[in-house]
Design an enzyme around this catalytic site. Structure first.
Site, PDB file in Angstrom:
ATOM      1  CG  HIS A 184     -34.765  -0.254  -4.411  1.00 36.41           C
ATOM      2  ND1 HIS A 184     -35.846   0.542  -4.093  1.00 36.41           N
ATOM      3  CD2 HIS A 184     -35.269  -1.488  -4.654  1.00 36.41           C
ATOM      4  CE1 HIS A 184     -36.960  -0.181  -4.141  1.00 36.41           C
ATOM      5  NE2 HIS A 184     -36.636  -1.419  -4.482  1.00 36.41           N
ATOM      6  CD  GLU A 229     -34.305   3.790  -3.807  1.00 32.99           C
ATOM      7  OE1 GLU A 229     -35.222   3.051  -3.401  1.00 32.99           O
ATOM      8  OE2 GLU A 229     -33.842   3.732  -4.965  1.00 32.99           O
ATOM      9  CB  CYS A 271     -37.982  -1.026  -7.730  1.00 31.19           C
ATOM     10  SG  CYS A 271     -38.495  -2.677  -7.191  1.00 31.19           S
TER      11      CYS A 271
END
Length: 200
Positions: free
Chosen positions: A181, A183, A84
């Protein structure tokens, strides 16, 4: 193996957890280090530039001398994953969907053009399934938060995954960029792929 995550703001903890999960799946021994000072960069075998506010991350990293240090290491072959805001930091060409060209401190090592805030306010955050077969995975749910888009690549930068007329994951040598994202996903495939770049 020591993997650094730039830790001024953004999702440091989430990346650390995903990296540890990915290491476990790949039977790798390693640790995750918070990168805040130039000396931290000397300790690592790869670095993650997380999501957050790219202008803020850039300004802090520049003031503390980390920006130039990381840029030099990436140019020398240090594997990097930018997610991002991190993808924005890696890009050589950045503009904003509303205000056009934007001046901000960048690492600027990757031959990609990124447009900030591409999806606008209507879709500030959304989830969708992407197909990760190109990097050895399957379908996985991912999260976009005020996401940019990669509009184009050049030289030996290549698009890995596209979504809605834009590129959402790209690669160039030791550099990997995602506009989503990874994660925040149940899947660790992106982090596994990144760790495989460090292992080589």
């Amino acid at each position: 193996m020591k993997v650094g995550v730039i830790a001024y703001q953004g999702s440091f903890e989430e990346h650390a957890i995903q990296l540890k999960r990915a290491m476990s799946k790949l039977n790798l021994t390693g640790e995750v280090i918070a990168v805040k000072k130039p000396k931290d960069v000397d300790l690592i075998d790869g670095v993650v530039i997380p999501g957050g506010e790219s202008t803020t991350i850039g300004i802090i990293a520049e003031k503390l001398g980390v920006l130039d240090e990381i840029k030099a290491k990436i140019n020398a072959g240090l594997p990097v994953l930018g997610t991002c805001a991190g993808a924005i930091m890696l890009a050589k060409d950045v503009s904003d969907a509303k205000v056009g060209k934007k001046s901000q401190p960048l690492i600027g090592t990757m031959d990609i053009q990124v447009v900030r805030n591409y999806y606008g306010r209507q879709r500030e955050s959304f989830e969708t399934d992407l197909d990760f077969r190109v990097i050895g995975g399957g379908k996985a749910r991912v999260v976009f938060i005020r996401a940019p888009i990669i509009k184009r690549t050049w030289n030996d930068a290549t698009a890995l995954i596209s979504f809605e007329n834009g590129i959402v994951m790209a690669e160039q040598k030791n550099m990997l960029a995602t506009t989503f994202h990874p994660e925040l996903s149940e899947s660790t495939i992106v982090h596994e792929y990144f760790l495989s770049k460090i292992k080589k």
